[in-house]
Scaffold this active site. Structure first.
Site, PDB file in Angstrom:
ATOM      1  N   TYR A 158      -2.652  41.710  18.255  1.00 21.81           N
ATOM      2  CA  TYR A 158      -1.919  41.539  19.525  1.00 21.81           C
ATOM      3  C   TYR A 158      -1.550  42.919  20.089  1.00 21.81           C
ATOM      4  O   TYR A 158      -1.477  43.114  21.302  1.00 21.81           O
ATOM      5  CB  TYR A 158      -0.685  40.642  19.327  1.00 21.81           C
ATOM      6  N   LYS A 165       4.807  42.772  26.084  1.00 21.55           N
ATOM      7  CA  LYS A 165       5.701  41.610  26.136  1.00 21.55           C
ATOM      8  C   LYS A 165       7.151  42.018  25.821  1.00 21.55           C
ATOM      9  O   LYS A 165       8.089  41.431  26.364  1.00 21.55           O
ATOM     10  CB  LYS A 165       5.246  40.517  25.156  1.00 21.55           C
TER      11      LYS A 165
HETATM   12  P1  NAD Z   1      -5.110  32.944  31.463  1.00 17.25           P
HETATM   13  O1  NAD Z   1      -6.248  33.863  31.154  1.00 17.25           O
HETATM   14  O2  NAD Z   1      -5.434  31.611  31.962  1.00 17.25           O
HETATM   15  O3  NAD Z   1      -4.089  33.647  32.460  1.00 17.25           O
HETATM   16  C1  NAD Z   1      -3.930  35.050  32.569  1.00 17.25           C
HETATM   17  C2  NAD Z   1      -3.852  35.327  34.040  1.00 17.25           C
HETATM   18  O4  NAD Z   1      -3.577  36.715  34.286  1.00 17.25           O
HETATM   19  C3  NAD Z   1      -5.167  34.988  34.791  1.00 17.25           C
HETATM   20  O5  NAD Z   1      -4.908  34.071  35.814  1.00 17.25           O
HETATM   21  C4  NAD Z   1      -5.575  36.317  35.385  1.00 17.25           C
HETATM   22  O6  NAD Z   1      -6.177  36.160  36.668  1.00 17.25           O
HETATM   23  C5  NAD Z   1      -4.223  37.020  35.494  1.00 17.25           C
HETATM   24  N1  NAD Z   1      -4.373  38.462  35.658  1.00 17.25           N
HETATM   25  C6  NAD Z   1      -4.874  39.375  34.780  1.00 17.25           C
HETATM   26  N2  NAD Z   1      -4.934  40.586  35.372  1.00 17.25           N
HETATM   27  C7  NAD Z   1      -4.445  40.430  36.632  1.00 17.25           C
HETATM   28  C8  NAD Z   1      -4.264  41.302  37.739  1.00 17.25           C
HETATM   29  N3  NAD Z   1      -4.587  42.603  37.671  1.00 17.25           N
HETATM   30  N4  NAD Z   1      -3.751  40.793  38.893  1.00 17.25           N
HETATM   31  C9  NAD Z   1      -3.415  39.471  38.986  1.00 17.25           C
HETATM   32  N5  NAD Z   1      -3.573  38.599  37.978  1.00 17.25           N
HETATM   33  C10 NAD Z   1      -4.085  39.076  36.820  1.00 17.25           C
HETATM   34  O7  NAD Z   1      -4.272  32.864  30.091  1.00 17.25           O
HETATM   35  P2  NAD Z   1      -2.841  32.246  29.748  1.00 17.25           P
HETATM   36  O8  NAD Z   1      -2.813  32.156  28.278  1.00 17.25           O
HETATM   37  O9  NAD Z   1      -2.579  31.053  30.566  1.00 17.25           O
HETATM   38  O10 NAD Z   1      -1.852  33.423  30.162  1.00 17.25           O
HETATM   39  C11 NAD Z   1      -0.767  33.267  31.054  1.00 17.25           C
HETATM   40  C12 NAD Z   1       0.440  34.009  30.513  1.00 17.25           C
HETATM   41  O11 NAD Z   1       0.895  33.342  29.337  1.00 17.25           O
HETATM   42  C13 NAD Z   1       0.182  35.446  30.116  1.00 17.25           C
HETATM   43  O12 NAD Z   1       1.303  36.228  30.438  1.00 17.25           O
HETATM   44  C14 NAD Z   1       0.046  35.337  28.612  1.00 17.25           C
HETATM   45  O13 NAD Z   1       0.321  36.558  27.954  1.00 17.25           O
HETATM   46  C15 NAD Z   1       1.111  34.302  28.342  1.00 17.25           C
HETATM   47  N6  NAD Z   1       1.059  33.671  27.036  1.00 17.25           N
HETATM   48  C16 NAD Z   1      -0.067  33.112  26.570  1.00 17.25           C
HETATM   49  C17 NAD Z   1      -0.085  32.540  25.317  1.00 17.25           C
HETATM   50  C18 NAD Z   1      -1.345  31.919  24.761  1.00 17.25           C
HETATM   51  O14 NAD Z   1      -1.447  31.768  23.550  1.00 17.25           O
HETATM   52  N7  NAD Z   1      -2.306  31.553  25.578  1.00 17.25           N
HETATM   53  C19 NAD Z   1       1.073  32.519  24.533  1.00 17.25           C
HETATM   54  C20 NAD Z   1       2.231  33.091  25.044  1.00 17.25           C
HETATM   55  C21 NAD Z   1       2.212  33.680  26.291  1.00 17.25           C
END
Ligand code: NAD
Length: 258
Positions: A158, A165
Site C-alpha cells: 500500500y 491516506k
Molecule cells: P476506482 O478506481 O473506481 O476509483 C478511483 C477514482 O479516482 C476513479 O474514478 C478515478 O477516475 C479517480 N481519479 C484518479 N486520478 C484522478 C485525477 N487525477 N482526477 C480525477 N479523478 C481521479 O476505485 P475505488 O476503490 O472505488 O476508489 C475510490 C476511493 O476509495 C479511493 O479514494 C480509494 O483509495 C478509496 N478506498 C478504496 C478501497 C478499496 O479497497 N477499493 C478501500 C478503502 C478506500
C-alpha cells in the site's frame, strides 16, 4: 416517504465504472432524492455516460482532472450556473503510480510521492475550497471522502498510498475545524478492501481480501453498497452533529489485534 437527501444537490468525484465506491454512493444518494453532478476523467467518459443514463434525475456530467486547478474552477462555475448552490461533495479520487505500489516503500520516488499526495489528499482541500461559496449559498454543506486503514497501519504494497491516506485523514480534521463555523461538515468513511479498479493496482490485493475474510469480526469483506449507506448517512441531516470523523466500514477488521 421523504428521502434523506431530498432537494439536495451533490457533487460526486471518483466514478470510473460500475464497481467504483463513488458509483455506489451516487446510486444511494440518488435513491435518497439527491440531484447529482458527476465528474469523470476523460478516459472514463463513455462509462460515465452509460452509468449516468440509469440515474433519475439525470446528473450533470463534467470532466475533471483534480490535478488541474482550471478544471476545478470550471466545475464549480458550472454548478453555480446550473444549480446556484451545493449541499454535499463526495471525494473518491485516489491514485499512485504503479511502481510506487509494487516496489519496496524505500524506493518511493519524489515524483511518485508528489503525484500520490496531490491526487489523493490535496484534491480534497482544493474541492472544499471551491465548494465553500456554493455551500454558503445554501446555509451549509457536508463533505465525505474515502480512506483506508492503511493510513494508520502497514499493509503490504500500500506504501505511499498509506502516507496519502494519513494526509487525507489529517486534512479531514483541519478542514472540519476551518469550515465548521460555516456549518460545513467534513468526514471520511474508511472502507474495508473491495476489488475495484484502483485496488487492482495494489500488489497482492487478493491476499488482503483473504485475511479480512478470515479475521474480521463479521468474517467477510464489505460491499460498496455498505460503504455508500454510511456515506449517505454522513452526508445527510441525521449526521448533523458529526464532523472531523473517520468512520470505519470494514466488517470490524480494524478492531482486532490478530
Ligand atoms: P476506482 O478506481 O473506481 O476509483 C478511483 C477514482 O479516482 C476513479 O474514478 C478515478 O477516475 C479517480 N481519479 C484518479 N486520478 C484522478 C485525477 N487525477 N482526477 C480525477 N479523478 C481521479 O476505485 P475505488 O476503490 O472505488 O476508489 C475510490 C476511493 O476509495 C479511493 O479514494 C480509494 O483509495 C478509496 N478506498 C478504496 C478501497 C478499496 O479497497 N477499493 C478501500 C478503502 C478506500
Amino acid at each position: 416517504m421523504a428521502g434523506a437527501l431530498d432537494g439536495k444537490v451533490g457533487l460526486i468525484v471518483g466514478v470510473a465504472n460500475k464497481r467504483s465506491i463513488a458509483w455506489a454512493i451516487a446510486q444511494a444518494a440518488a435513491a435518497e432524492g439527491a440531484t447529482l453532478v458527476l465528474t469523470y476523467q476523460d478516459r472514463f467518459a463513455e462509462h460515465l455516460q452509460e452509468l449516468a443514463a440509469t440515474l433519475s434525475p439525470a446528473p450533470l456530467l463534467l470532466p475533471l482532472d483534480v490535478q488541474d486547478d482550471a478544471q476545478i474552477d470550471a466545475v464549480f462555475a458550472q454548478i453555480a450556473a446550473t444549480h446556484g448552490g451545493l449541499d454535499f461533495v463526495v471525494h473518491g479520487a485516489a491514485f499512485a503510480p504503479r511502481e510506487e505500489i509494487t516496489n519496496p516503500f524505500t524506493q518511493t520516488s519524489r515524483e511518485g510521492f508528489r503525484i500520490a499526495l496531490d491526487i489523493s489528499a490535496y484534491s480534497l482541500i482544493a474541492l472544499a475550497r471551491g465548494a465553500k461559496p456554493l455551500f454558503e449559498a445554501r446555509g451549509g454543506g457536508s463533505i465525505v471522502t474515502l480512506s483506508y486503514l492503511g493510513a494508520e497501519r502497514v499493509f503490504p504494497n500500500y506504501n505511499v498510498m498509506g502516507v496519502a491516506k494519513a494526509a487525507l485523514e489529517a486534512s479531514v480534521r483541519y478542514l472540519a475545524a476551518d469550515l465548521g463555523p460555516a456549518n460545513i461538515r467534513v468526514n471520511a468513511v474508511s472502507a474495508g478492501p473491495i476489488k475495484t479498479l484502483a485496488a487492482a493496482g495494489i500488489g497482492g490485493f487478493s491476499t488482503i481480501l483473504g485475511v479480512v475474510r478470515e479475521r474480521a469480526p463479521l468474517r467477510r469483506t464489505v460491499e460498496t453498497s455498505e460503504v455508500a449507506d454510511a456515506a449517505v448517512f454522513l452526508l445527510g441531516p441525521r449526521a448533523s452533529g458529526i464532523t472531523g470523523e473517520v468512520m470505519m466500514v470494514d466488517a470490524g477488521y480494524h478492531a482486532v489485534g490478530m
